[in-house]
Motif scaffolding. Structure first.
Motif, PDB file in Angstrom:
ATOM      1  N   LEU A   1      32.561  48.050  37.957  1.00 32.09           N
ATOM      2  CA  LEU A   1      33.287  48.779  39.007  1.00 32.09           C
ATOM      3  C   LEU A   1      34.595  48.079  39.341  1.00 32.09           C
ATOM      4  CD1 LEU A   1      30.424  49.778  41.490  1.00 32.09           C
ATOM      5  CD2 LEU A   1      31.667  51.287  39.929  1.00 32.09           C
ATOM      6  N   MET A   2      34.558  46.731  39.424  1.00 27.42           N
ATOM      7  CA  MET A   2      35.766  45.957  39.715  1.00 27.42           C
ATOM      8  C   MET A   2      36.819  46.151  38.628  1.00 27.42           C
ATOM      9  SD  MET A   2      36.082  43.860  42.431  1.00 27.42           S
ATOM     10  CE  MET A   2      37.025  42.492  41.768  1.00 27.42           C
ATOM     11  N   VAL A   3      36.386  46.020  37.384  1.00 33.43           N
ATOM     12  CA  VAL A   3      37.316  46.167  36.257  1.00 33.43           C
ATOM     13  C   VAL A   3      37.897  47.577  36.244  1.00 33.43           C
ATOM     14  CG1 VAL A   3      37.516  46.188  33.744  1.00 33.43           C
ATOM     15  CG2 VAL A   3      36.186  44.393  34.877  1.00 33.43           C
TER      16      VAL A   3
ATOM     17  N   VAL B   1      50.286  43.906  37.047  1.00 28.66           N
ATOM     18  CA  VAL B   1      49.491  42.780  37.535  1.00 28.66           C
ATOM     19  C   VAL B   1      48.034  43.199  37.708  1.00 28.66           C
ATOM     20  CG1 VAL B   1      49.078  41.233  39.486  1.00 28.66           C
ATOM     21  CG2 VAL B   1      51.402  41.564  38.642  1.00 28.66           C
ATOM     22  N   MET B   2      47.807  44.374  38.296  1.00 27.72           N
ATOM     23  CA  MET B   2      46.444  44.857  38.502  1.00 27.72           C
ATOM     24  C   MET B   2      45.713  45.060  37.186  1.00 27.72           C
ATOM     25  SD  MET B   2      46.441  47.426  41.783  1.00 27.72           S
ATOM     26  CE  MET B   2      47.952  48.319  41.427  1.00 27.72           C
ATOM     27  N   ILE B   3      46.395  45.638  36.208  1.00 28.65           N
ATOM     28  CA  ILE B   3      45.772  45.874  34.905  1.00 28.65           C
ATOM     29  C   ILE B   3      45.411  44.546  34.246  1.00 28.65           C
ATOM     30  CG2 ILE B   3      46.180  46.735  32.568  1.00 28.65           C
ATOM     31  CD1 ILE B   3      47.870  48.983  33.877  1.00 28.65           C
TER      32      ILE B   3
ATOM     33  N   ALA C   1      37.223  41.235  33.227  1.00 29.30           N
ATOM     34  CA  ALA C   1      36.276  41.739  32.234  1.00 29.30           C
ATOM     35  C   ALA C   1      35.794  40.614  31.328  1.00 29.30           C
ATOM     36  CB  ALA C   1      36.925  42.842  31.405  1.00 29.30           C
ATOM     37  N   PHE C   2      36.675  39.655  31.026  1.00 32.44           N
ATOM     38  CA  PHE C   2      36.319  38.563  30.116  1.00 32.44           C
ATOM     39  C   PHE C   2      35.782  37.329  30.831  1.00 32.44           C
ATOM     40  CE2 PHE C   2      39.268  40.995  27.458  1.00 32.44           C
ATOM     41  CZ  PHE C   2      38.558  41.058  26.267  1.00 32.44           C
TER      42      PHE C   2
END
Length: 203
Positions: free
Chosen positions: A78-80, A181-183, A190-191
């Motif tokens: 959800l965060m990603v 920046v958000m992306i 994710a990593f």
């Protein structure tokens, strides 16, 4: 050595969380910092009712039950999703589409910044923290968030100063910078964030 690596990873994830919290709400509330320039970029000068309706649309979408989502879906995912999708919406916003599309973007901001983000971010801190360090992690997150927000705002003001002769170009530069920046933060989470699951975070 292993404990040191785990601690270092937690600090990195905590810094990423600070960046996430400092940037994800910038775009929906951008008008509070750049009221006139944003209005000019959106071609809504003199249309204060329409301009205000964008924030109202965002507020309506905020009523969606984010806690329900965080209890039933993997909070890391959800965060990603929230960071990457909000960044993508920001890139769309930077093209300054028509008013109907702007309304849609602000409604979607409500989904990506509240429904899928806020409660999930709290869950993620619970996941990466041991039971005896959750208090310090939350304190560190909030304190760091304030510092990072100040730095981010300073950067955006600097970006605006470079392009201020052209409101649309200045606002596009700010929106694109924030979106990228958000992306990047979403991809990094994710990593780097420890694996989570919907079953493992409900208590």
């Amino acid at each position: 050595m292993a404990k040191t690596n785990i601690k270092s990873k937690k600090i990195i994830v905590l810094i990423l969380m600070m960046l996430a919290l400092a940037t994800i709400y910038v775009l929906p509330y951008l008008r509070y910092t750049f009221y006139i320039p944003l209005q000019e970029a959106m071609n809504l000068v003199g249309e204060n009712k329409k301009y205000g309706m964008l924030t109202s649309m965002y507020g309506i979408a905020n009523f969606l039950p984010g806690g329900w989502m965080a209890d039933r879906f993997d909070p890391k995912k959800l965060m990603v999703f929230s960071m990457v999708s909000t960044g993508a919406l920001g890139l769309w916003l930077s093209t300054w589409p028509g008013y109907t599309t702007l309304l849609l973007i602000y409604a979607l901001f409500g989904i990506t910044t509240v429904l899928t983000f806020w409660s999930a971010s709290i869950k993620c801190i619970n996941v990466i923290s041991a039971s005896d360090e959750q208090g310090s992690m939350f304190v560190g997150l909030e304190a760091g968030r304030g510092i990072v927000t100040f730095l981010v705002t300073t950067v955006f003001l600097g970006v605006y100063a470079v392009f201020q002769a052209d409101s649309a170009k200045a606002m596009s530069a700010i929106v694109i910078t924030c979106s990228l920046v958000m992306i990047l933060v979403g991809v990094a989470l994710a990593f780097l964030m420890p694996k989570t699951s919907a079953e493992g975070v409900t208590n």
